[in-house]
Design a protein around this motif. Structure first.
Motif, PDB file in Angstrom:
ATOM      1  N   ARG A   1       0.872  -1.003  -0.044  1.00 34.07           N
ATOM      2  CA  ARG A   1      -0.006   0.171  -0.173  1.00 34.07           C
ATOM      3  C   ARG A   1       0.989   1.413  -0.084  1.00 34.07           C
ATOM      4  O   ARG A   1       2.099   1.264   0.513  1.00 34.07           O
ATOM      5  N   THR A   2       0.477   2.515  -0.487  1.00 32.11           N
ATOM      6  CA  THR A   2       1.179   3.669  -0.487  1.00 32.11           C
ATOM      7  C   THR A   2       0.839   4.313   0.677  1.00 32.11           C
ATOM      8  O   THR A   2       1.476   5.579   0.746  1.00 32.11           O
ATOM      9  N   GLU A   3      -0.177   4.131   1.429  1.00 34.28           N
ATOM     10  CA  GLU A   3      -0.447   4.795   2.831  1.00 34.28           C
ATOM     11  C   GLU A   3      -1.030   3.790   3.608  1.00 34.28           C
ATOM     12  O   GLU A   3      -1.721   2.755   3.085  1.00 34.28           O
TER      13      GLU A   3
ATOM     14  N   PRO B   1       7.360   6.872   3.008  1.00 30.54           N
ATOM     15  CA  PRO B   1       8.485   7.612   2.554  1.00 30.54           C
ATOM     16  C   PRO B   1       9.125   7.141   1.300  1.00 30.54           C
ATOM     17  O   PRO B   1       8.701   6.194   0.819  1.00 30.54           O
ATOM     18  N   THR B   2       9.809   8.166   0.587  1.00 30.73           N
ATOM     19  CA  THR B   2      10.244   7.899  -0.833  1.00 30.73           C
ATOM     20  C   THR B   2      11.763   8.020  -1.021  1.00 30.73           C
ATOM     21  O   THR B   2      12.582   7.604  -1.594  1.00 30.73           O
ATOM     22  N   ALA B   3      12.316   8.561   0.093  1.00 26.77           N
ATOM     23  CA  ALA B   3      14.048   8.873   0.303  1.00 26.77           C
ATOM     24  C   ALA B   3      14.535   7.240   0.714  1.00 26.77           C
ATOM     25  O   ALA B   3      13.846   6.319   1.115  1.00 26.77           O
ATOM     26  N   PRO B   4      15.757   7.131   0.163  1.00 22.43           N
ATOM     27  CA  PRO B   4      16.294   5.828   0.491  1.00 22.43           C
ATOM     28  C   PRO B   4      16.818   5.322   1.931  1.00 22.43           C
ATOM     29  O   PRO B   4      16.605   6.408   2.680  1.00 22.43           O
ATOM     30  N   GLY B   5      16.653   4.285   2.166  1.00 23.48           N
ATOM     31  CA  GLY B   5      16.601   3.748   3.517  1.00 23.48           C
ATOM     32  C   GLY B   5      15.576   3.967   4.214  1.00 23.48           C
ATOM     33  O   GLY B   5      14.582   4.009   3.755  1.00 23.48           O
TER      34      GLY B   5
ATOM     35  N   ILE C   1      -2.711  -3.004   9.343  1.00 21.73           N
ATOM     36  CA  ILE C   1      -3.882  -2.240   9.358  1.00 21.73           C
ATOM     37  C   ILE C   1      -3.969  -0.936   9.971  1.00 21.73           C
ATOM     38  O   ILE C   1      -4.573   0.250   9.719  1.00 21.73           O
ATOM     39  N   PHE C   2      -2.655  -0.541  10.705  1.00 20.23           N
ATOM     40  CA  PHE C   2      -2.549   0.734  11.493  1.00 20.23           C
ATOM     41  C   PHE C   2      -0.952   1.037  11.619  1.00 20.23           C
ATOM     42  O   PHE C   2      -0.433  -0.088  11.625  1.00 20.23           O
TER      43      PHE C   2
ATOM     44  N   HIS D   1       7.734   1.613   7.557  1.00 21.69           N
ATOM     45  CA  HIS D   1       8.099   0.701   6.200  1.00 21.69           C
ATOM     46  C   HIS D   1       7.574  -0.818   6.584  1.00 21.69           C
ATOM     47  O   HIS D   1       7.253  -1.107   5.377  1.00 21.69           O
ATOM     48  N   LEU D   2       7.440  -1.133   7.752  1.00 13.21           N
ATOM     49  CA  LEU D   2       7.075  -2.717   7.711  1.00 13.21           C
ATOM     50  C   LEU D   2       5.468  -2.535   7.452  1.00 13.21           C
ATOM     51  O   LEU D   2       4.918  -3.789   6.907  1.00 13.21           O
ATOM     52  N   ALA D   3       4.804  -1.599   8.020  1.00 15.92           N
ATOM     53  CA  ALA D   3       3.303  -1.398   7.798  1.00 15.92           C
ATOM     54  C   ALA D   3       2.963  -1.192   6.535  1.00 15.92           C
ATOM     55  O   ALA D   3       1.837  -1.753   6.027  1.00 15.92           O
ATOM     56  N   LEU D   4       3.696  -0.681   5.778  1.00 14.03           N
ATOM     57  CA  LEU D   4       3.453  -0.490   4.257  1.00 14.03           C
ATOM     58  C   LEU D   4       3.809  -1.909   3.660  1.00 14.03           C
ATOM     59  O   LEU D   4       3.002  -1.891   2.374  1.00 14.03           O
ATOM     60  N   HIS D   5       4.474  -2.378   3.961  1.00 13.41           N
ATOM     61  CA  HIS D   5       5.097  -3.847   3.219  1.00 13.41           C
ATOM     62  C   HIS D   5       4.380  -4.948   3.665  1.00 13.41           C
ATOM     63  O   HIS D   5       3.923  -5.940   2.816  1.00 13.41           O
ATOM     64  N   ALA D   6       3.915  -4.971   4.797  1.00 16.38           N
ATOM     65  CA  ALA D   6       3.269  -6.094   5.401  1.00 16.38           C
ATOM     66  C   ALA D   6       1.943  -6.444   4.939  1.00 16.38           C
ATOM     67  O   ALA D   6       1.091  -5.638   5.214  1.00 16.38           O
TER      68      ALA D   6
END
Length: 401
Positions: free
Chosen positions: A114-116, A374-378, A343-344, A334-339
């Motif tokens: 997801r993107t947000e 986030p869009t920046a590296p790392g 949900i929150f 980052h994990l919440a966006l990936h997993a």
């Protein structure tokens, strides 16, 4: 090869439980990690135990480093100092991985689902967790020191607080009005009078905004089984989204499963656990409805994504914790966006508006209650230059010979 050449820890007296870790490589990159509670103990583990083994090794071998540091002779399957140190190292290694390839960590993990993601506001105040001992004796008579002193607000006028959060786009909030009643009995008894006092903020929220906002109840691992059951049953009338860490032993799968069978209030746990095994046991026992984890305590992103996979395999939602530090918040995002089942992402608007901003260069962007990718590296943040100029800063370094 990406050789680790230096290990640096940083602490400030104003936030005595926070510790930051910077790993330097021969590529000229610096990875940032963080942990919380017992910062001096974590610092000792990092320099005296981790550094002699880690310096000179390849920073790209994140899984191998994680497996070594997550299985000390003593301390594994707990969130002790060894595991908190391992967590900080792991976050820094993932930060390095993203920087090395010029991509954000959620992409390095395998890409975002997801993107947000929706934020919920933990209703803490500006100084919550400053000393590492959360103040639990706040009452309706305490004065707020700013517009986001939300712990005072939920004890004084929870309905007005809910309206304030909704006006900023937050659709979920977390409060802990029962904590003040635990010390009298060591958490083993809550009287009917105390129960009704603790339920009053939930009543005020529903009276003020109806069902427009989700409410989470934090119980901070303060309660025995009978008292926790009484609280959870009392919460059923208010449609609470979850009761978090209801028992004083959150690794007791049998007791949690028994509690879950006795109440319709969903059970969430637990930021206090580390490694995959306790989460596997809780899920196998059907003891929790929502999986919460803290990446600065559970073993970092390497262990965190395995816990997320366990949650997915049991069809359970995931919610990363934040009530400690800004780097952990960025990693959790980052994990919440990936997993897949996240949900929150927890946030604290009081800290986002104040002292988190003094510590790091970048924080999550929240738009109408949704945290943006986030869009920046790392990890997408670094320690603020102003932090390095502080007179209360303590720096310790270990370097490869």
């Amino acid at each position: 090869m990406s050789t680790i050449k230096g290990l640096r820890t940083l602490r400030i007296a104003e936030r005595p439980n926070l510790i930051w870790l910077e790993l330097e490589t021969d590529e000229g990159l610096t990875g940032l990690g963080e942990s919380f509670r017992g910062a001096e103990a974590v610092e000792a583990v990092l320099h005296e135990q981790v550094a002699p083994w880690l310096l000179g090794r390849d920073a790209r071998r994140i899984e191998a480093v994680s497996r070594h540091l997550m299985t000390p002779y003593l301390g594994f399957h707990s969130a002790g100092a060894e595991i908190r140190a391992a967590s900080a190292v792991d976050l820094a290694l993932w930060d390095l991985a993203g920087q090395r390839h010029g991509i954000p960590v959620h992409e390095a993990l395998g890409g975002a689902c997801r993107t947000e993601i929706r934020a919920y506001n933990t209703c803490a105040g500006y100084a919550y967790n400053t000393s590492g001992v959360a103040r639990r004796d706040i009452g309706a008579g305490d004065a707020a020191i700013g517009p986001y002193d939300d712990q005072v607000a939920f004890m004084r006028d929870a309905g007005a607080l809910a309206e304030s959060l909704l006006s900023e786009g937050y659709a979920a909030m977390k409060i802990w009005p029962f904590d003040v009643h635990a010390p009298a009995s060591g958490g083993h008894l809550i009287t009917l009078e105390q129960l009704k006092i603790g339920l009053e903020p939930f009543r005020k929220i529903r009276a003020a905004v109806g069902d427009k906002i989700e409410i989470m109840c934090e119980l901070h691992s303060l309660w025995g089984a009978q008292a926790a059951e009484r609280i959870c049953r009392g919460l059923e009338d208010y449609g609470v989204f979850w009761a978090e860490d209801p028992l004083n032993k959150m690794d007791d799968a049998g007791a949690l499963a028994a509690l879950r069978r006795k109440t319709a209030t969903p059970i969430c746990g637990s930021e206090t656990l580390a490694g995959t095994v306790p989460f596997r046991q809780l899920l196998a026992a059907d003891a929790i409805d929502v999986v919460m984890l803290d990446l600065a305590w559970c073993g970092g992103l390497t262990e965190g994504r395995k816990i997320a996979a366990l949650a997915e395999s049991h069809a359970r939602p995931l919610a990363p914790h934040d009530c400690t530090g800004p780097v952990t918040l960025m990693a959790g995002l980052h994990l919440a966006l990936h997993a897949p089942t996240a949900i929150f992402q927890e946030v604290v608007r009081a800290t986002l508006a104040t002292w988190y901003r003094d510590l790091v260069t970048d924080l999550p962007v929240i738009q109408m209650g949704m945290v943006q990718a986030p869009t920046a590296p790392g990890l997408g943040t670094a320690l603020s230059p102003a932090l390095r100029a502080r007179p209360d800063l303590k720096v310790r370094e270990s370097r490869a010979s």
